[in-house]
Write a protein that holds these residues in place. Sequence first.
Motif, mmCIF file in Angstrom:
data_model
loop_
_atom_site.group_PDB
_atom_site.id
_atom_site.type_symbol
_atom_site.label_atom_id
_atom_site.label_comp_id
_atom_site.label_asym_id
_atom_site.label_seq_id
_atom_site.Cartn_x
_atom_site.Cartn_y
_atom_site.Cartn_z
ATOM 1 N N THR A 170 0.854 -1.190 0.000
ATOM 2 C CA THR A 170 0.000 0.000 0.000
ATOM 3 C C THR A 170 0.887 1.236 0.000
ATOM 4 O OG1 THR A 170 -1.629 -1.210 1.331
ATOM 5 C CG2 THR A 170 -1.882 1.183 1.202
ATOM 6 N N GLY A 171 0.550 2.214 -0.826
ATOM 7 C CA GLY A 171 1.381 3.406 -0.796
ATOM 8 C C GLY A 171 1.080 4.417 -1.869
ATOM 9 N N ILE A 172 1.971 5.389 -1.957
ATOM 10 C CA ILE A 172 1.865 6.501 -2.898
ATOM 11 C C ILE A 172 3.236 6.705 -3.531
ATOM 12 C CG2 ILE A 172 1.358 8.967 -3.154
ATOM 13 C CD1 ILE A 172 -0.238 8.749 -0.490
ATOM 14 N N SER A 173 3.274 6.919 -4.831
ATOM 15 C CA SER A 173 4.541 7.197 -5.491
ATOM 16 C C SER A 173 4.366 8.327 -6.486
ATOM 17 C CB SER A 173 5.083 5.948 -6.200
ATOM 18 O OG SER A 173 4.221 5.549 -7.252
ATOM 19 N N GLY A 174 5.475 8.946 -6.822
ATOM 20 C CA GLY A 174 5.424 10.058 -7.759
ATOM 21 C C GLY A 174 6.788 10.674 -7.929
ATOM 22 N N VAL A 175 6.822 11.942 -8.331
ATOM 23 C CA VAL A 175 8.085 12.634 -8.551
ATOM 24 C C VAL A 175 8.051 14.008 -7.888
ATOM 25 C CG1 VAL A 175 8.659 11.451 -10.697
ATOM 26 C CG2 VAL A 175 7.297 13.547 -10.775
ATOM 27 N N LEU A 176 9.232 14.451 -7.447
ATOM 28 C CA LEU A 176 9.419 15.802 -6.946
ATOM 29 C C LEU A 176 10.078 16.621 -8.045
ATOM 30 C CD1 LEU A 176 10.820 15.091 -3.354
ATOM 31 C CD2 LEU A 176 8.440 15.192 -4.127
ATOM 32 N N LEU A 177 9.518 17.789 -8.343
ATOM 33 C CA LEU A 177 10.010 18.630 -9.425
ATOM 34 C C LEU A 177 10.235 20.043 -8.922
ATOM 35 C CD1 LEU A 177 7.450 17.486 -12.153
ATOM 36 C CD2 LEU A 177 9.798 16.663 -11.895
ATOM 37 N N ASP A 178 11.202 20.742 -9.534
ATOM 38 C CA ASP A 178 11.361 22.155 -9.212
ATOM 39 C C ASP A 178 10.467 22.988 -10.117
ATOM 40 O OD1 ASP A 178 12.647 22.391 -11.683
ATOM 41 O OD2 ASP A 178 14.660 22.407 -10.819
ATOM 42 N N ALA A 179 10.524 24.304 -9.968
ATOM 43 C CA ALA A 179 9.631 25.182 -10.722
ATOM 44 C C ALA A 179 9.849 25.095 -12.225
ATOM 45 C CB ALA A 179 9.809 26.620 -10.252
ATOM 46 N N ALA A 180 11.046 24.648 -12.635
ATOM 47 C CA ALA A 180 11.352 24.508 -14.059
ATOM 48 C C ALA A 180 10.972 23.135 -14.593
ATOM 49 C CB ALA A 180 12.837 24.777 -14.303
ATOM 50 N N GLY A 181 10.390 22.295 -13.730
ATOM 51 C CA GLY A 181 10.000 20.960 -14.163
ATOM 52 C C GLY A 181 11.114 19.941 -14.114
ATOM 53 N N GLN A 182 12.260 20.293 -13.505
ATOM 54 C CA GLN A 182 13.390 19.375 -13.394
ATOM 55 C C GLN A 182 13.268 18.549 -12.116
ATOM 56 O OE1 GLN A 182 15.729 19.012 -15.896
ATOM 57 N NE2 GLN A 182 14.183 20.326 -16.870
ATOM 58 N N PRO A 183 13.712 17.277 -12.133
ATOM 59 C CA PRO A 183 13.589 16.427 -10.943
ATOM 60 C C PRO A 183 14.427 16.944 -9.786
ATOM 61 C CG PRO A 183 14.923 15.357 -12.630
ATOM 62 C CD PRO A 183 14.329 16.566 -13.274
ATOM 63 N N VAL A 184 13.917 16.768 -8.571
ATOM 64 C CA VAL A 184 14.637 17.124 -7.354
ATOM 65 C C VAL A 184 15.099 15.833 -6.698
ATOM 66 C CG1 VAL A 184 14.478 18.184 -5.068
ATOM 67 C CG2 VAL A 184 13.300 19.230 -7.019
ATOM 68 N N MET A 185 16.399 15.644 -6.624
ATOM 69 C CA MET A 185 16.968 14.447 -6.015
ATOM 70 C C MET A 185 17.299 14.727 -4.552
ATOM 71 S SD MET A 185 20.458 12.473 -7.120
ATOM 72 C CE MET A 185 21.033 11.014 -6.234
ATOM 73 N N GLY A 186 17.126 13.730 -3.690
ATOM 74 C CA GLY A 186 17.523 13.857 -2.298
ATOM 75 C C GLY A 186 16.508 14.564 -1.428
ATOM 76 N N GLY A 187 15.271 14.706 -1.905
ATOM 77 C CA GLY A 187 14.198 15.241 -1.085
ATOM 78 C C GLY A 187 13.282 14.113 -0.646
ATOM 79 N N PHE A 188 12.209 14.439 0.044
ATOM 80 C CA PHE A 188 11.257 13.406 0.418
ATOM 81 C C PHE A 188 9.867 14.014 0.545
ATOM 82 C CE2 PHE A 188 13.112 15.081 4.272
ATOM 83 C CZ PHE A 188 12.021 15.298 5.098
ATOM 84 N N ALA A 189 8.864 13.167 0.396
ATOM 85 C CA ALA A 189 7.468 13.567 0.552
ATOM 86 C C ALA A 189 6.976 13.138 1.923
ATOM 87 C CB ALA A 189 6.613 12.936 -0.544
ATOM 88 N N MET A 190 6.017 13.889 2.453
ATOM 89 C CA MET A 190 5.433 13.586 3.756
ATOM 90 C C MET A 190 3.931 13.443 3.597
ATOM 91 S SD MET A 190 7.544 16.431 5.968
ATOM 92 C CE MET A 190 7.088 17.730 4.822
ATOM 93 N N ALA A 191 3.356 12.470 4.297
ATOM 94 C CA ALA A 191 1.912 12.219 4.226
ATOM 95 C C ALA A 191 1.266 12.521 5.571
ATOM 96 C CB ALA A 191 1.655 10.767 3.831
ATOM 97 N N TYR A 192 0.176 13.282 5.523
ATOM 98 C CA TYR A 192 -0.592 13.644 6.715
ATOM 99 C C TYR A 192 -2.010 13.097 6.582
ATOM 100 C CZ TYR A 192 3.120 17.126 7.389
ATOM 101 O OH TYR A 192 4.320 17.754 7.553
ATOM 102 N N ALA A 193 -2.578 12.664 7.689
ATOM 103 C CA ALA A 193 -3.934 12.111 7.666
ATOM 104 C C ALA A 193 -5.002 13.199 7.651
ATOM 105 C CB ALA A 193 -4.151 11.184 8.866
ATOM 106 N N ASP A 194 -4.597 14.463 7.803
ATOM 107 C CA ASP A 194 -5.554 15.573 7.732
ATOM 108 C C ASP A 194 -4.841 16.786 7.163
ATOM 109 O OD1 ASP A 194 -4.199 17.002 9.931
ATOM 110 O OD2 ASP A 194 -5.078 15.457 11.205
ATOM 111 N N GLN A 195 -5.574 17.902 6.998
ATOM 112 C CA GLN A 195 -5.013 19.091 6.377
ATOM 113 C C GLN A 195 -4.177 19.943 7.325
ATOM 114 O OE1 GLN A 195 -8.858 20.444 4.536
ATOM 115 N NE2 GLN A 195 -7.560 20.769 2.742
ATOM 116 N N GLU A 196 -4.114 19.582 8.587
ATOM 117 C CA GLU A 196 -3.253 20.282 9.534
ATOM 118 C C GLU A 196 -1.829 19.773 9.336
ATOM 119 O OE1 GLU A 196 -1.304 22.448 11.679
ATOM 120 O OE2 GLU A 196 -3.443 22.963 11.588
#
Length: 284
Positions: A170-196
Amino acid sequence: MTFEKLGLLLKYAVAAALLLSLSACLAGNTGQTAGDAKWVGTYVDGQGKTGISGKVVLKEGGAPLAGCFVNIYPDAISNLLGPSQFISTPTDAAGRYQIDVPPGVYYVVARKRLSGQPTGPLSPGDHYSEHQRIITRVEAGKLVVVDLPVAIMKAPMFFKSRVVDKETDTGISGVLLDAAGQPVMGGFAMAYADQEMKRLPDYASTLSDEQGRFTIYLPEGGTYFLSARIHAWDMPSPGEPFGKYGGEIAQPVSVATNSFVTDLRIEMAPFAGPYQPGKSRRPF
């Protein structure tokens, strides 16, 4: 020679040049950067050994740091926060370490806890590799030299146990991009169960790779709100890449148990909000 044959030769020449360029980057590993990650390492004769060696030094001033442990990870599933596959003995008075590992690509992290223990959560006052995204390639019969600057942690990491340290169905996958549409390496995504989202995240992803790809492994399905950033401590500092899935107002992502939501894109831009040092429970 016909134009068709000439065009074919040119196509092969370009492909060969690209391949040689890529091989040089991977073989040399001398300071190649991508996003907040960095390929490092120079090679010396291992004299019968294969592994990683180098020095751990203080980022400010460059003095050697004794008693530091170097952790070696084969992947970033645990976000480099859990137990490593290999760990060195403590660095000596000159900050030197050496560790035997088989050939492969590894993340290299240095840590020295005030407790003196080789493992466990990091706390303010501990020394650590500041961005934790040093990557190197180990070759058979050689030692790759990786020197590691460390800094003193001033604020606690905003997650310690909220990383699923194994692959799940079970999970979520995708890509991190900068404003120019280039990939961002070495970052991470965070998941929250609510909007806070100004709190500890519920789950965090693997570190993004060269293509900006990330995966958040979840224990079960649910509805989540996602953001992305570079560092795993304190609130974002001015200029640090940061973004939310869906833009300024995060959009929900619904995940069914035993399935993945894929191909999400999170655009990251330099953080411009007010900064309050030590607000580790407000990672945005």
